[in-house]
Design a protein around this motif. Structure first.
Motif, PDB file in Angstrom:
ATOM      1  N   THR A   1      -1.053   9.266   2.549  1.00  0.00           N
ATOM      2  CA  THR A   1      -1.113   7.843   2.885  1.00  0.00           C
ATOM      3  C   THR A   1      -1.841   7.683   4.214  1.00  0.00           C
ATOM      4  O   THR A   1      -2.200   8.659   4.874  1.00  0.00           O
ATOM      5  CB  THR A   1       0.300   7.237   2.999  1.00  0.00           C
ATOM      6  OG1 THR A   1       0.989   7.878   4.079  1.00  0.00           O
ATOM      7  CG2 THR A   1       1.089   7.426   1.716  1.00  0.00           C
TER       8      THR A   1
ATOM      9  N   ARG B   1       0.845  -1.202   0.000  1.00  0.00           N
ATOM     10  CA  ARG B   1       0.000   0.000   0.000  1.00  0.00           C
ATOM     11  C   ARG B   1       0.881   1.252   0.000  1.00  0.00           C
ATOM     12  O   ARG B   1       2.104   1.167   0.096  1.00  0.00           O
ATOM     13  CB  ARG B   1      -0.917   0.016   1.229  1.00  0.00           C
ATOM     14  CG  ARG B   1      -0.179   0.045   2.546  1.00  0.00           C
ATOM     15  CD  ARG B   1      -1.131   0.043   3.721  1.00  0.00           C
ATOM     16  NE  ARG B   1      -0.429   0.119   4.996  1.00  0.00           N
ATOM     17  CZ  ARG B   1      -1.022   0.248   6.178  1.00  0.00           C
ATOM     18  NH1 ARG B   1      -2.345   0.289   6.232  1.00  0.00           N
ATOM     19  NH2 ARG B   1      -0.310   0.306   7.275  1.00  0.00           N
ATOM     20  N   GLY B   2       0.235   2.411  -0.120  1.00  0.00           N
ATOM     21  CA  GLY B   2       0.918   3.688  -0.002  1.00  0.00           C
ATOM     22  C   GLY B   2       2.090   3.868  -0.945  1.00  0.00           C
ATOM     23  O   GLY B   2       2.021   3.524  -2.131  1.00  0.00           O
TER      24      GLY B   2
ATOM     25  N   PRO C   1       1.422   9.882  -3.411  1.00  0.00           N
ATOM     26  CA  PRO C   1       2.519   8.903  -3.473  1.00  0.00           C
ATOM     27  C   PRO C   1       3.091   8.761  -4.875  1.00  0.00           C
ATOM     28  O   PRO C   1       4.301   8.583  -5.045  1.00  0.00           O
ATOM     29  CB  PRO C   1       1.871   7.600  -3.006  1.00  0.00           C
ATOM     30  CG  PRO C   1       0.672   8.003  -2.229  1.00  0.00           C
ATOM     31  CD  PRO C   1       0.191   9.283  -2.858  1.00  0.00           C
TER      32      PRO C   1
END
Length: 235
Positions: free
Chosen positions: A179, A15-16, A192
């Protein structure tokens, strides 16, 4: 270092920023990306991605990653944890220790383990995800900032230690990124995807350091101001 045809390992890739790195590497022609996460099932299924179970605080899992990913020539140390709170909070020692274990010792552990792999594959590159708070600590993210300061120092040392094997070492600094870590924080945040694009541009340009947003650039300049940016500023 050119991204095209590279083989990368990204920690915290589910993720992120980590997921953004994975997608951007593939878009730039990476041959393979090992997407490491504590739960590999949480890594999105993408062509060219190899999910990898990895908790950077566990030496046995790091050793297993080295055994599996011996073809890596780009290591991105992205996995990190953060928590709000100051050093005078009752739990500050425990919280800071936990963040140092991931954000500093995890990066150290991965860098030591994969340095011989990078050397065997021509030198390659190592990219450490740092932060603007490596230089400034206002107390709101006290333990997190301390861990990123330590990781910045580690990055600077690795740059010297890995020079002989021709491994490029890049430190990535940025302010708030959109995030989960700062979801509740008011104020400007950079996507990001933009942070990662600037990081990979810097990597391909052979840079040692990327300051990925304007606030970070101004803060770095402010370190040598008459009243440095790491001191409390007048209202």
């Amino acid at each position: 270092m050119k991204i095209d045809n590279t083989i990368a390992l990204v920690t915290g890739a589910n993720r992120g920023i980590g997921l953004a790195f994975t997608r951007a590497l593939l878009a730039r022609g990476a041959r393979k990306v090992y997407a490491a996460a504590r739960d590999p099932a949480s890594v999105p299924a993408l062509p060219g991605v190899v999910p990898l179970q990895l908790d950077v605080t566990q030496p046995d899992q790091v050793a297993a990653a080295v055994a599996l990913a011996g073809d890596v020539n780009l290591l991105i140390n992205n996995a990190g944890v953060g928590q709000f709170g100051g050093f005078l909070a009752a739990d500050s020692e425990e919280v800071t220790r936990q963040m140092l274990e991931v954000n500093f010792f995890g990066v150290l552990r991965m860098s030591k383990a994969f340095a011989p792999v990078l050397a065997a594959n021509g030198g390659g590159a190592l990219l450490n995800v740092l932060s603007i708070v490596a230089w400034i600590n206002g107390g709101e993210l006290a333990g997190y900032a301390a861990s990123k300061s330590a990781a910045w120092s580690l990055t600077n040392a690795l740059r010297h230690e890995l020079a002989a094997q021709r491994t490029q070492v890049l430190g990535l600094h940025m302010a708030f990124v959109d995030t989960d870590l700062v979801r509740a924080v008011d104020g400007p945040k950079t996507s990001p995807e933009l942070i990662v694009a600037r990081a990979l541009d810097g990597l391909e340009a052979g840079l040692d350091e990327v300051l990925a947003d304007e606030r970070t650039q101004l803060t770095k300049l402010g370190l040598v101001a008459a009243r440095p940016s790491y001191l409390p500023q007048a209202a």
